[in-house]
Design an enzyme around this catalytic site. Structure first.
Site, PDB file in Angstrom:
ATOM      1  N   HIS A 215      86.679  75.963 124.976  1.00  0.00           N
ATOM      2  CA  HIS A 215      87.530  76.458 123.890  1.00  0.00           C
ATOM      3  C   HIS A 215      88.668  77.333 124.411  1.00  0.00           C
ATOM      4  CE1 HIS A 215      87.727  75.951 119.688  1.00  0.00           C
ATOM      5  NE2 HIS A 215      87.096  77.010 119.265  1.00  0.00           N
TER       6      HIS A 215
ATOM      7  N   TYR B  25      90.120  86.403 118.227  1.00  0.00           N
ATOM      8  CA  TYR B  25      89.152  85.305 118.204  1.00  0.00           C
ATOM      9  C   TYR B  25      89.825  84.098 117.560  1.00  0.00           C
ATOM     10  CZ  TYR B  25      85.732  88.498 119.975  1.00  0.00           C
ATOM     11  OH  TYR B  25      85.092  89.400 120.773  1.00  0.00           O
TER      12      TYR B  25
ATOM     13  N   ASN C  97      89.956  75.074 114.526  1.00  0.00           N
ATOM     14  CA  ASN C  97      90.012  76.222 113.613  1.00  0.00           C
ATOM     15  C   ASN C  97      91.165  77.178 113.873  1.00  0.00           C
ATOM     16  OD1 ASN C  97      87.840  75.464 112.018  1.00  0.00           O
ATOM     17  ND2 ASN C  97      86.350  76.401 113.390  1.00  0.00           N
TER      18      ASN C  97
END
Length: 202
Positions: A34, A79, A127
């Site tokens: 990620h 994040y 996301n």
């Protein structure tokens, strides 16, 4: 020929573009799939002779000269799922349109080592991209997708997969892909998107 990276210190003032690498902050996420976007930005910073270590816009930033343009390198510290907060702050500060913001992020639909450059498009289920498009109110920004490979087994949880680490051979592929992505970024910020796509799209 375009000189891709300059080690000259950028002069103070506005930037011509923002290059954003997506990832999660913190030691436990270093080297995970990620964080492919962070890895590309670190590679770019190294080639430009700068450190991404200034805390601003809810992220770590620095200025660099890429080609003949002054750019802001940005690694959001929010994040992944809230990446748009950091991107929006930087865009608003420099008053840049979406077209002058390039996002680099991981893509499970491409094998490790492969790149795909697009001028605009949907979030593709990523996301961080969902949040950026939502808060920007546009999807008309260029992006580089970094292949991280699909789940090896349909039963795997997607979150577990993207937070797993690359194998040794995959890490080598990613290192080369990051260098290619840096060359593509230099072309893109200097108005040569079509050449970047022709040269590096998988």
């Amino acid at each position: 020929m375009l000189h891709l990276f300059s080690r000259n210190k950028p002069s103070p003032g506005p930037v011509d573009a923002i290059i954003v690498g997506l990832g999660n902050p913190g030691r436990q996420y270093e080297g995970t799939r990620h964080n492919a976007g962070f890895f590309v930005l670190d590679t770019l910073a190294e080639q430009c002779g700068v450190n991404i270590d200034r805390i601003k816009f809810k992220g770590l930033t620095c200025d660099a000269v890429v080609g003949d343009k002054r750019v802001l390198l940005l690694k959001p510290s929010t994040y992944m799922n809230l990446s748009g907060e950091s991107v929006r702050e930087a865009m608003q500060f420099y008053k840049l349109p979406p077209e002058q913001v390039i996002i680099v992020y991981d893509d499970i639909s491409l094998p490790p080592g492969k790149l795909r450059i697009r001028r605009k498009g949907s979030d593709g289920g990523q996301n961080g991209m969902k949040n950026i498009i939502y808060l920007m109110g546009a999807d008309t920004f260029p992006r580089i997708k970094m292949g991280i490979g699909a789940k090896p087994n349909p039963q795997w949880d997607l979150a577990d997969w993207v937070l797993s680490r690359f194998t040794e051979s995959e890490a080598k592929e990613l290192t080369q892909a990051a260098k290619n992505a840096c060359e593509a970024l230099a072309l893109m910020v200097n108005g040569q998107e079509a050449q970047a796509m022709n040269q590096f799209n998988s």
